[in-house]
Scaffold this motif. Structure first.
Motif, PDB file in Angstrom:
ATOM      1  N   THR A  27     -13.184   3.468   5.887  1.00  0.00           N
ATOM      2  CA  THR A  27     -13.458   2.737   4.634  1.00  0.00           C
ATOM      3  C   THR A  27     -12.139   2.451   3.953  1.00  0.00           C
ATOM      4  O   THR A  27     -11.304   3.346   3.758  1.00  0.00           O
ATOM      5  CB  THR A  27     -14.357   3.564   3.706  1.00  0.00           C
ATOM      6  OG1 THR A  27     -15.600   3.816   4.360  1.00  0.00           O
ATOM      7  CG2 THR A  27     -14.609   2.811   2.400  1.00  0.00           C
ATOM      8  N   TYR A  76      -4.148   0.520  -1.556  1.00  0.00           N
ATOM      9  CA  TYR A  76      -5.517   0.833  -1.142  1.00  0.00           C
ATOM     10  C   TYR A  76      -5.564   2.280  -0.695  1.00  0.00           C
ATOM     11  O   TYR A  76      -4.535   2.922  -0.454  1.00  0.00           O
ATOM     12  CB  TYR A  76      -5.957  -0.082   0.004  1.00  0.00           C
ATOM     13  CG  TYR A  76      -5.103   0.108   1.250  1.00  0.00           C
ATOM     14  CD1 TYR A  76      -5.451   1.031   2.229  1.00  0.00           C
ATOM     15  CD2 TYR A  76      -3.914  -0.618   1.420  1.00  0.00           C
ATOM     16  CE1 TYR A  76      -4.646   1.223   3.329  1.00  0.00           C
ATOM     17  CE2 TYR A  76      -3.116  -0.431   2.519  1.00  0.00           C
ATOM     18  CZ  TYR A  76      -3.494   0.499   3.484  1.00  0.00           C
ATOM     19  OH  TYR A  76      -2.694   0.703   4.589  1.00  0.00           O
ATOM     20  N   VAL A 122      -3.236  -3.922   5.675  1.00  0.00           N
ATOM     21  CA  VAL A 122      -4.319  -4.285   4.758  1.00  0.00           C
ATOM     22  C   VAL A 122      -3.779  -5.287   3.737  1.00  0.00           C
ATOM     23  O   VAL A 122      -2.709  -5.079   3.165  1.00  0.00           O
ATOM     24  CB  VAL A 122      -4.903  -3.056   4.036  1.00  0.00           C
ATOM     25  CG1 VAL A 122      -6.009  -3.479   3.061  1.00  0.00           C
ATOM     26  CG2 VAL A 122      -5.435  -2.047   5.058  1.00  0.00           C
ATOM     27  N   ILE A 153     -10.442  -6.570  -0.703  1.00  0.00           N
ATOM     28  CA  ILE A 153      -9.771  -6.391   0.591  1.00  0.00           C
ATOM     29  C   ILE A 153     -10.038  -7.685   1.362  1.00  0.00           C
ATOM     30  O   ILE A 153     -11.155  -7.950   1.813  1.00  0.00           O
ATOM     31  CB  ILE A 153     -10.331  -5.191   1.360  1.00  0.00           C
ATOM     32  CG1 ILE A 153     -10.273  -3.915   0.505  1.00  0.00           C
ATOM     33  CG2 ILE A 153      -9.598  -5.024   2.690  1.00  0.00           C
ATOM     34  CD1 ILE A 153      -8.890  -3.454   0.182  1.00  0.00           C
ATOM     35  N   VAL A 187      -8.011  -6.882   7.106  1.00  0.00           N
ATOM     36  CA  VAL A 187      -7.608  -5.591   7.684  1.00  0.00           C
ATOM     37  C   VAL A 187      -7.278  -5.844   9.152  1.00  0.00           C
ATOM     38  O   VAL A 187      -8.101  -6.377   9.902  1.00  0.00           O
ATOM     39  CB  VAL A 187      -8.711  -4.533   7.562  1.00  0.00           C
ATOM     40  CG1 VAL A 187      -8.262  -3.237   8.251  1.00  0.00           C
ATOM     41  CG2 VAL A 187      -9.061  -4.275   6.105  1.00  0.00           C
ATOM     42  N   LYS A 210     -15.275  -2.349   3.580  1.00  0.00           N
ATOM     43  CA  LYS A 210     -14.298  -2.770   2.574  1.00  0.00           C
ATOM     44  C   LYS A 210     -14.902  -2.580   1.172  1.00  0.00           C
ATOM     45  O   LYS A 210     -16.014  -3.062   0.911  1.00  0.00           O
ATOM     46  CB  LYS A 210     -13.928  -4.231   2.771  1.00  0.00           C
ATOM     47  CG  LYS A 210     -13.307  -4.541   4.135  1.00  0.00           C
ATOM     48  CD  LYS A 210     -13.088  -6.033   4.304  1.00  0.00           C
ATOM     49  CE  LYS A 210     -12.549  -6.362   5.693  1.00  0.00           C
ATOM     50  NZ  LYS A 210     -12.390  -7.821   5.887  1.00  0.00           N
ATOM     51  N   SER A 260     -14.109  -3.133  -2.826  1.00  0.00           N
ATOM     52  CA  SER A 260     -13.184  -3.794  -3.777  1.00  0.00           C
ATOM     53  C   SER A 260     -12.888  -2.880  -4.956  1.00  0.00           C
ATOM     54  O   SER A 260     -13.721  -2.054  -5.368  1.00  0.00           O
ATOM     55  CB  SER A 260     -13.800  -5.101  -4.284  1.00  0.00           C
ATOM     56  OG  SER A 260     -13.985  -6.017  -3.230  1.00  0.00           O
TER      57      SER A 260
END
Length: 371
Positions: free
Chosen positions: A278, A298, A312, A328, A331, A348, A350
Motif C-alpha cells: 500500500t 509517501y 512513486v 499517487i 508507481v 494507492k 491519496s
C-alpha cells in the motif's frame, strides 16, 4: 629275346616281302634274335618315412596292368605320379612309354576338413567380456587365434569395451589342410539420456536455479555412472529459460568410450507474484500564504522483494484556502532496471492538502483632538 626277320646280312623289324619267280622258285629267309634290355621304374611315395619300390619293364614299353596300386597317406588324397617331387615334371601313368631308368614321385593333396562355423558377437556394452566362437571342429583340431594376422595364440581373445574387433582363426589338423576364417566382435556404445532438472517458482527477486538432473533413457552397467554433472541456468524475472547440462565426468571405473551420452534441457519458469503493498501519499496543511502547497513524499506498507526498487510519483497542489487530494499518480517497481511492477498488487491511498484561512486583525485608528 625278340625275333627279327633277317635277309642276307641286314635284319630289321619290318615285314619282309618275298617274290618267287619261275626262274627263282625258292628263297631262303633268316630269322635273327637279339636280347631285350629291361629298364627300372622307381616309385617314391614322396613324404617323410614313405615307401620306395621298383618295377622292371621292357625298354620301350609301358607298365599297363603292372602299374602299382595307388599309395595311401593319412590326411591326403593321392593325385598321381610325376617325374619331379614338386609336381613340375611330366605326369607318369600306366600308359607312359619307358625307355630308360626313371624315378617317379607320388603327388598329394591334403584333405579338406569340414567347413568351420565361426560366429562373431554383436551387442551393446554390458560390462562383460565377449569373444567369437568356432564350431564344427573334429578330433585332432587345434585352434589358433590372432588379432593382427601375425601373433597366433591358443587363447581366444576377449573384448569388453565398445569397439569393433576382428579375430582371425586357423585350425590345424594333421589329417587336413589348415582351415582358416575370421569373425568380428562388435560392441556398441550404451546410450544414456540425461535431462537437466526443471523448476518453477513465483517471482521473488532472486535467481531460480536447479542443479539436478535425471537419467530419462538407458542405464549404466551396475556400479558404473557419473561422478558429477554440471547444470547451468538461471531465471530471475517472470518468464522461462533453458536449464542446460554443460558437462559431466564419469566415475573412475566408468570409461567414456562405452557410453553415448545424450543431453536434454530442462526449463526454469518464474511466474508472476502477488505481493501486496500500500502506497499512501503524504498529507499536508498550512495557513494560506499565497503559494502552492505540495507534498511529494509517501509511506509504503508491505515489503519489496529482494533487489527491487520503487519509484512513486505523487501529484497534488493547492494554493487557496480549501482542501485537495494528494494523489499517487504512478508507481513503478524495477529489478536491475527491468520493470517488475506486474508482480505487485498495489493499493494507492491519496493524502490531503489543506490550506486554512489566515487570521487578519483589523484595528481602527484612534484619534484625539481638543473640543
Amino acid at each position: 629275346y625278340q625275333k627279327y626277320l633277317w635277309n642276307g646280312n641286314e635284319g630289321n623289324e619290318n615285314t619282309l616281302q618275298i617274290l618267287l619267280l619261275a626262274n627263282k622258285p625258292t628263297e631262303t629267309v633268316y630269322f635273327g634274335y637279339y636280347k631285350i634290355k629291361t629298364v627300372t621304374v622307381t616309385f617314391n611315395e614322396n613324404y617323410p618315412g614313405s615307401n620306395v619300390y621298383t618295377k622292371n619293364i621292357n625298354k620301350g614299353s609301358s607298365l599297363g596292368s603292372e602299374m602299382p596300386a595307388d599309395p595311401q597317406r593319412i590326411g591326403y588324397t593321392f593325385t598321381g605320379w610325376n617325374t619331379e617331387p614338386n609336381g613340375t615334371g611330366s605326369v607318369f601313368s600306366s600308359s607312359t612309354i619307358v625307355n630308360q631308368n626313371i624315378t617317379v614321385y607320388a603327388q598329394w593333396q591334403k584333405n579338406i576338413g569340414p567347413e568351420l562355423q565361426i560366429e562373431g558377437y554383436t551387442g551393446e556394452y554390458d560390462g562383460l567380456e565377449h569373444s567369437i566362437t568356432v564350431g564344427n571342429l573334429v578330433e585332432g583340431d587345434t585352434v589358433y587365434y590372432t588379432k593382427d594376422g601375425d601373433d597366433w595364440t591358443l587363447s581366444n581373445p576377449k573384448f569388453k569395451d565398445a569397439g569393433e574387433y576382428t579375430v582371425y582363426v586357423k585350425v590345424v589338423n594333421p589329417n587336413y589342410e589348415d582351415r582358416t576364417g575370421s569373425a568380428t566382435v562388435k560392441i556398441t556404445k550404451r546410450d544414456i539420456t540425461i535431462k537437466a532438472q526443471s523448476a518453477t517458482k513465483a517471482y521473488d527477486g532472486t535467481p531460480l536455479t536447479a542443479s539436478g538432473y535425471q537419467i530419462v533413457g538407458g542405464s549404466f552397467v551396475e556400479g558404473e555412472g557419473f561422478a558429477s554433472v554440471t547444470v547451468e541456468g538461471s531465471q530471475t524475472l517472470v518468464g522461462t529459460s533453458d536449464n542446460t547440462i554443460k558437462g559431466y565426468t564419469f566415475k573412475d571405473n566408468t570409461k567414456a568410450i562405452n557410453y553415448n551420452v545424450i543431453t536434454q534441457k530442462g526449463t526454469l519458469t518464474v511466474t508472476k507474484a502477488t505481493v501486496e503493498i500500500t502506497i499512501t501519499a503524504d498529507s499536508a496543511t498550512k495557513v494560506y500564504d499565497g503559494t502552492p502547497l505540495t507534498a511529494n513524499d509517501y509511506e509504503m506498507t508491505g515489503n519489496l522483494l529482494t533487489g527491487d526498487e520503487i519509484e512513486v510519483t505523487v501529484s497534488g497542489t493547492i494554493t487557496d484556502v480549501g482542501t485537495a487530494a494528494n494523489e499517487i499518480t504512478e508507481v513503478k517497481i524495477t529489478h536491475e532496471g527491468t520493470d517488475v511492477t506486474e508482480n505487485y498488487n498495489i493499493t494507492k491511498v491519496s493524502g490531503t492538502l489543506e490550506i486554512t484561512k489566515r487570521e487578519v486583525t483589523i484595528k481602527a485608528n484612534s484619534e484625539t483632538k481638543v473640543y
